[in-house]
Scaffold this active site. Structure first.
Site, PDB file in Angstrom:
ATOM      1  CD  GLU A 164      42.073  39.007  47.059  1.00  0.00           C
ATOM      2  OE1 GLU A 164      43.128  39.040  46.395  1.00  0.00           O
ATOM      3  OE2 GLU A 164      41.221  39.916  47.027  1.00  0.00           O
ATOM      4  NE  ARG A 214      42.771  47.053  41.169  1.00  0.00           N
ATOM      5  CZ  ARG A 214      42.466  46.812  39.890  1.00  0.00           C
ATOM      6  NH1 ARG A 214      41.695  47.645  39.215  1.00  0.00           N
ATOM      7  NH2 ARG A 214      42.953  45.750  39.285  1.00  0.00           N
ATOM      8  CD  GLU A 264      37.347  44.638  42.290  1.00  0.00           C
ATOM      9  OE1 GLU A 264      37.979  44.967  43.305  1.00  0.00           O
ATOM     10  OE2 GLU A 264      37.886  44.160  41.271  1.00  0.00           O
TER      11      GLU A 264
END
Length: 1282
Positions: A753, A831, A1213
């Site tokens: 990423e 997160r 995910e």
């Protein structure tokens, strides 16, 4: 015994070694371009057996070799055939299911089911058993299998490739062969005399068979081996025979697989009592490397390398095996493998001119017992941690001991006999006194220092005692009952899969009223599936550019320090080297990614493996060799490596912590709580380690300079725009002159990423300077050093509950090991903080997060992005509460589950909250209550092997935490022949995004999916793309494509109305003739509101959540720490699935990846910051052997997501955390053993549950004997918990 078709590793097989042989590759057995697939390729694609596709050719060829040698194999043959083949995407189930259709268990391409003819995991409760073929709550039929093999081609061995007649006729493979090139000489003698002559003339030459040792040394240590002798064609080294007195003679040219087959042959032929050693060798070889390595490697290589952790050398030593050495000068001599054979670390008693001709493997006598044991990080294809071998000879008259030999590998610099331990045992009885005495002496003789190389001192010592206890118990049992031979209790769980396979995939079929050409909701094959199985799928490493140079990094060998000097003089003299570049060559901005990551180190070193510069050369290997010649002088500093060190030194990336305070959702201040008011409080700490991405395709890029400042880049990346940005910054060139493309990548999982721009930017600097294309391809050894991993986390927690079990107050401090720079650590921490509640409602939650700055490579995104770490903390807390206060675990959870409309601590209201439905259906699917009772009964009867079963729920919010990333664009072209080209912002990394987009586009345009194509992802087609991450690929890009298609359909609508009976092509042509644009852009956004993490006030961060529940049953060997997953059941809420095959594939793959995270995948870093885990040799991901053979996945029925494209939900995910149910099931099994030993209290168990952690948590009489480790800080351990 001869195999005509030998599976080999291309990377370990020298080209010279295939002289005179026919080589078959995946491209040679089938082709999409030629419209001809081999039955293996067809069935694997039908089974949805590939995702990223990078590993697929290896699996195909493993199965191909098996079928060529055994056209009708059994399931055990298949299991063995694919040993050593790794897949990071699928979870192995579809691969196994496809390959099992070739076995004798299959009929007409369909594998017989093992569950009484009913394939549904619900058994008798299945709705179909009552004559109803539809789901109970919808009008849609329910399927239990994704794939049908009824229409696949039969395998016909007569249609296979014919062996080349010229090779067969001339027998080239039996002829002597010699070749010399570029200072390297290869000899292939065809007689022992020729071999001995060569070895006499060139005593320092290297003998090569499997090339597993020399090949690795040459590649990674750059050793010189100018002369090699291949022994495989020497007939005298391939001899074998039985001698009535000596035993079995094996020539050392026989491969390990040939030895294994011979052992099996004579085990079946001879009396069982005579072949105990044969049986142990055969069993050990089954788990020795993979079949493609065993096909080439030999016993001679294993003996000659003298590895102290050899699997076989302890067997030879304990069994009194003898080798035959031959040399021209001294002839032949027999040498026993005894305590004098190994002179030191990797130094056997073999002279330079000697060749190991053969080995005598002795018989066992009627009064002898022989056993060998091995424990590794992973059962299959792994080097041992400790291997033990035991030979006991009893007196025929009174069963007293005549002789006892004990040998261990992994306990000293050499394989070692326990000479002191067995002194004075002759004449003693096999009794408890002997057991205790030998245990105490082994403890003394094999005591390891706390800083022993390899680490794990207590575990390794425990294994010596555990192996002895196993052997003692087995012998004792056999003496009690001479006819009893089934001692699975002491064999532990290392035996091969004995349970029958059972795979189900339960999903709703599309409504009967759905248009037949509408592909949405159907389990359509991955768009590149057939290209994967034929090896025709193109990756960026396949791109060949004329005149391309190659780049290799010069890397730091320390974790922290100051660069004093870089000497490139030797490197630049190497032929083929073009230039050396470093920070002085960067024309633009040195710091990229988040303005804190230097392309090349300048003045200071911040982590081990950090690139200092790079060599540019004409080819890849020359660049690597030259880079190794660059001498860098560094003044070392003391690094900060662990979270605890960072806390002590106050080394944080964020000086201001991040917060979540649930109280701020209702008031403006955070209250102080008096914890003494609560009746029940738990307080503790838990750690979860990092995880290496281990994508099969490592980082790479090709940079092609154009005219002026134009740059074209082909990169293995999850975000073309980030690569474009980093190159723009590095070169000082505006983005519109930089085009970045990606067709597909061989796995990403978040690791590609933010990082690919780092590699592409360095290559771009070289390309701009030299005005030539530059390719960079990172070897895995370097990739694992340079790139970051999943963030390790440390949690301090405090939780209050009331007497009924209601969760009241939750205070958590979260620390993540971020490495040397920010990268994506802020988002990962956020997160973790918003997922720390998991599925439970607390009255109050206060969470604080701190980013620890350390001297390791920057931790980065990884599937789950902090969510699994946060949820692991909370599930540990649930265990802590239950075990401290005695609550019923599942009732406690159910009592505290979120309900519809509840608000999370971070401010999100849960709509369509399906956690209770998933929970209830998983309990039913798994038959949990009945199986839990069965586990309890099993554990009562089994003292050393325990089972555990556990349920884990999950909730995962969908969307980027950074609001501006929640957008996507698309570009759709319609051509006058009716075909459609779609470009969108997402990229394909195996998750099936392109496949889903094709389905969406086909539905929106109301055309057959065959008319739609996606070429690649590129910045010149869709600008400003967000990363393909956060599981939102199909959500965002699907909306963008839908938007573009809607515009096109509106433009075409008048022509459809004008000619309602016309075709799509008619309407398109009519629009074109009328000068109506047949190209449209689209745009899509998903819901997101920003949480104020600096003050702790929440918001509606995500549009929706995905829910799921997993159940796992495991078995552990409490004496060794080994484990096996017996069964897995998952219920997942995916809304209305866009593609059940893709979604279930993601669920299975994520589960197995999560299983790896929580059990066997362990990062090992030295106290000085040196990373040890840099390849598959010492970093273990799950293999097919580890995957559950009873694997059932069910998509929640009747869940329709109002916030998703066509009512679907994201899936990439969310399932990963369900892999933790294996961890907690293991913990349950450990607890059962601890309770047997009087330990009933809560115990802390960090993740991952490695064999070491499992064994050391199984506290018993053995662990009490072990020397205590010194106080932390008083010694230098081999590795540290980062």
């Amino acid at each position: 015994m001869a195999q005509n078709f030998i599976l080999v590793n291309a990377c370990l097989t020298p080209v010279c070694s295939v002289f005179g042989k026919a080589v078959t590759t995946v491209e040679g057995i089938g082709s999409v371009a030629k419209k001809r697939l081999h039955p293996i390729q067809e069935r694997l694609s039908v089974a949805h057996g590939s995702q990223c596709g990078y590993c697929t050719p290896g699996f195909v060829m493993a199965m191909y070799a098996l079928l060529r040698n055994k056209p009708k194999p059994n399931m055990e043959d298949v299991d063995e055939a694919i040993q050593g083949n790794l897949c990071r995407c699928t979870g192995y189930r579809p691969i196994l299911e496809a390959f099992y259709t070739f076995t004798e268990n299959a009929e007409n391409g369909t594998l017989k089911n093992s569950m009484n003819g009913n394939s549904c995991p619900m058994g008798e409760k299945c709705c179909k058993m009552n004559g109803n073929s539809k789901c109970n709550d919808t009008d849609r039929k329910e399927a239990t299998k994704l794939s049908s093999f009824e229409n696949v081609k039969e395998y016909d061995e007569t249609q296979e490739l014919i062996f080349p007649a010229e090779l067969k006729l001339n027998k080239w493979h039996r002829k002597s062969f010699y070749m010399t090139k570029d200072g390297f000489t290869w000899y292939q003698p065809n007689s022992l005399e020729e071999l001995l002559n060569l070895k006499s003339s060139y005593p320092n030459s290297r003998l090569i068979s499997g090339n597993t040792e020399i090949g690795v040394e040459m590649k990674f240590r750059f050793i010189e081996a100018p002369m090699a002798i291949n022994i495989k064609q020497v007939p005298e080294l391939r001899e074998y025979n039985l001698d009535n007195e000596k035993g079995l003679y094996l020539g050392m040219g026989l491969s390990l697989n040939e030895v294994k087959q011979l052992m099996g042959k004579y085990i079946a032929k001879l009396p069982k009592q005579k072949t105990q050693i044969f049986k142990e060798v055969q069993d050990m070889l089954y788990y020795f490397a993979g079949k493609h390595v065993r096909n080439m490697a030999t016993i001679a290589g294993n003996i000659a390398t003298a590895s102290p952790i050899s699997d076989l050398n302890p067997i030879w030593m304990a069994s009194c095996a003898q080798i035959i050495l031959a040399s021209k000068q001294h002839g032949e001599k027999i040498l026993p493998i005894d305590e004098n054979f190994f002179l030191g670390y990797r130094k056997p008693s073999i002279s330079a001119d000697e060749v190991i001709k053969g080995i005598w493997v002795p018989y066992t006598k009627p009064n002898q017992f022989f056993r060998a044991y091995k424990q590794a990080q992973r059962r299959e294809d792994d080097i041992s941690i400790v291997t033990g071998a035991f030979l006991l000879e009893l007196n025929e008259n009174d069963n007293t001991i005549e002789n006892l030999k004990i040998s261990f590998g992994g306990m000293a610099p050499v394989t070692k006999l326990a000479l002191e331990t067995v002194k004075n045992v002759k004449g003693r009885k096999i009794d408890e006194t002997l057991l205790e005495d030998i245990s105490n002496k082994l403890t003394d003789e094999f005591k390891l220092p706390p800083d022993v190389p390899g680490g794990m001192p207590q575990f390794r010592q425990a294994l010596t005692l555990s192996f002895w206890l196993k052997f003692y118990n087995e012998v004792s049992q056999k003496l009690k009952d001479q006819n009893e031979d089934n001692h699975s209790e002491m064999n532990g769980v290392s035996s091969r899969h004995e349970e029958k396979y059972h795979f189900t995939q339960v999903f709703a079929e599309v409504p009967e009223t759905q248009n037949p050409i509408d592909p949405v909701g159907r389990p359509i094959m991955h768009a590149s599936g057939e290209k994967h199985v034929t090896g025709e799928a193109i990756y960026s490493t396949d791109i060949q550019v004329a005149g391309c140079l190659h780049m290799a990094y010069v890397m730091s060998n320390v974790a922290s320090g100051k660069i004093l000097e870089v000497d490139t003089s030797k490197a630049l003299l190497l032929p083929g080297v073009v230039d050396y570049i470093d920070h002085t060559d960067v024309p633009g901005q040195l710091l990229i990614i988040h303005n804190d990551t230097p392309i090349f180190a300048k003045d200071i070193i911040e982590f081990h493996g950090q690139p200092i510069g790079a060599i540019i050369a004409e080819d890849h290997e020359t660049a690597r060799r030259a880079a190794a010649l660059v001498k860098v002088t560094i003044e070392k500093d003391q690094p900060i490596v662990t979270i605890e060190q960072a806390i002590e030194k106050q080394s944080f990336l964020n000086q201001q912590p991040y917060y979540i305070h649930s109280s701020l959702l209702e008031q403006n201040s955070v209250p102080e709580y008096d914890w003494s008011q609560y009746e029940k409080v738990v307080e503790g700490q838990i750690r979860i380690g990092g995880q290496e991405h281990f994508y099969l395709e490592t980082h790479n890029a090709v940079v092609i300079p154009g005219e002026d400042d134009e740059i074209e880049v082909i990169s293995s990346t999850q975000c073309v725009s980030d690569v474009q940005r980093d190159i723009s910054w590095a070169l000082g060139v505006p983005r519109h002159k930089i085009v970045v493309k990606v067709k597909r990548i061989g796995g990403g999982f978040g690791g590609k990423e933010s990082t690919p721009g780092f590699f592409a930017a360095g290559a771009a600097v070289a390309a701009k300077k030299l005005r030539r294309p530059v390719k960079i391809y990172i070897e895995r050894f370097d990739d694992m050093a340079i790139t970051g991993t999943r963030h390790p986390f440390l949690f301090d927690y405090k939780v209050a509950v009331d007497n009924t079990g209601k969760l009241l107050n939750f205070d958590a401090k979260c620390y993540s090991n971020c490495g040397f720079s920010f990268d994506l650590s802020k988002g990962v921490m956020e997160r973790a903080m918003v997922h720390i509640d998991n599925v439970y409602k607390f009255e109050n939650v206060d969470v604080c997060g701190k980013l620890c700055k350390t001297n390791i490579a920057s931790s980065t995104a990884f599937r789950g992005f902090g969510g699994p770490q946060g949820m692991f903390c909370t599930e540990t807390i649930i265990k802590h509460i239950v075990e401290k206060f005695g609550f019923d675990e599942n009732k406690l959870r159910e009592q505290n589950f979120y309900n519809e409309g509840d608000c999370t601590p971070f401010g999100m209201h849960l709509r369509q909250c399906n956690i209770r439905r998933c929970w209830d259906e998983c309990i039913e699917l798994s038959n949990f209550e009945q199986r839990k009772n069965a586990v309890d009964e099993y554990n009562k009867k089994s003292p050393y092997v325990k089972r555990g079963i556990y349920l884990i729920p999950t909730k995962f919010g969908i969307g980027f935490g950074f609001k501006q990333l929640n957008q996507a664009g698309a570009l759709v072209h319609v051509y006058t022949d009716g075909s459609v080209l779609v470009s969108h912002a997402g990229m394909e990394m195996g998750q099936g995004l392109h496949t889903k987009i094709l389905q969406i586009a086909a539905r929106c345009l109301e055309i057959d999916i065959s008319l739609v194509h996606i070429e690649n992802t590129a910045t010149d087609k869709v600008p400003n793309t967000s990363p393909t991450a956060a599981s939102v690929g199909s959500d965002m890009n699907g909306l963008a494509v839908q938007d573009a298609c809607r515009k096109l359909m509106e433009r075409i609508k008048p022509f459809k109305e004008e000619n309602p009976t016309g075709s799509w092509k008619d309407w398109v042509m009519k629009a074109y003739v009328n000068r109506v644009s047949l190209s449209a852009t689209g745009f899509g956004i998903i819901h997101s509101e920003a949480v104020d993490f600096f003050n702790g006030k929440g918001a509606e961060l995500f549009g929706y959540c995905v829910y799921g529940v997993g159940c796992a049953e495991v078995e552990i060997d409490c004496l060794t720490g080994d484990h096996k997953v017996l069964r897995t059941d998952i219920v997942m809420d995916v809304g209305d699935s866009l593609n059940p095959a893709v979604d279930i594939g993601q669920i299975e793959g994520a589960f197995v990846q999560g299983y790896g995270l929580f059990t066997m995948e362990e990062l090992k870093v030295r106290p000085d910051g040196i990373r040890l885990t840099r390849g598959p040799g010492n970093y273990k991901i799950p293999s097919a052997d580890d995957a559950p053979r009873n694997f059932n996945v069910k998509l929640l029925k009747g869940s329709s997501n109002k916030m998703g494209i066509f009512s679907s939900k994201a899936i990439g995910e969310p399932p990963l955390f369900l892999g933790s149910c294996t961890f907690f099931a293991i913990r349950e099994a450990i607890r059962a053993y601890r309770m047997d030993n009087g330990l009933n209290d809560y115990f802390r168990m960090d993740s991952p549950a490695t064999p070491e952690r499992i064994r050391m948590a199984c506290e018993d009489g053995i662990t009490k004997k072990l020397p205590k480790l010194p106080e932390e800080g008083t010694y230098n351990p081999w590795v540290v918990n980062i």
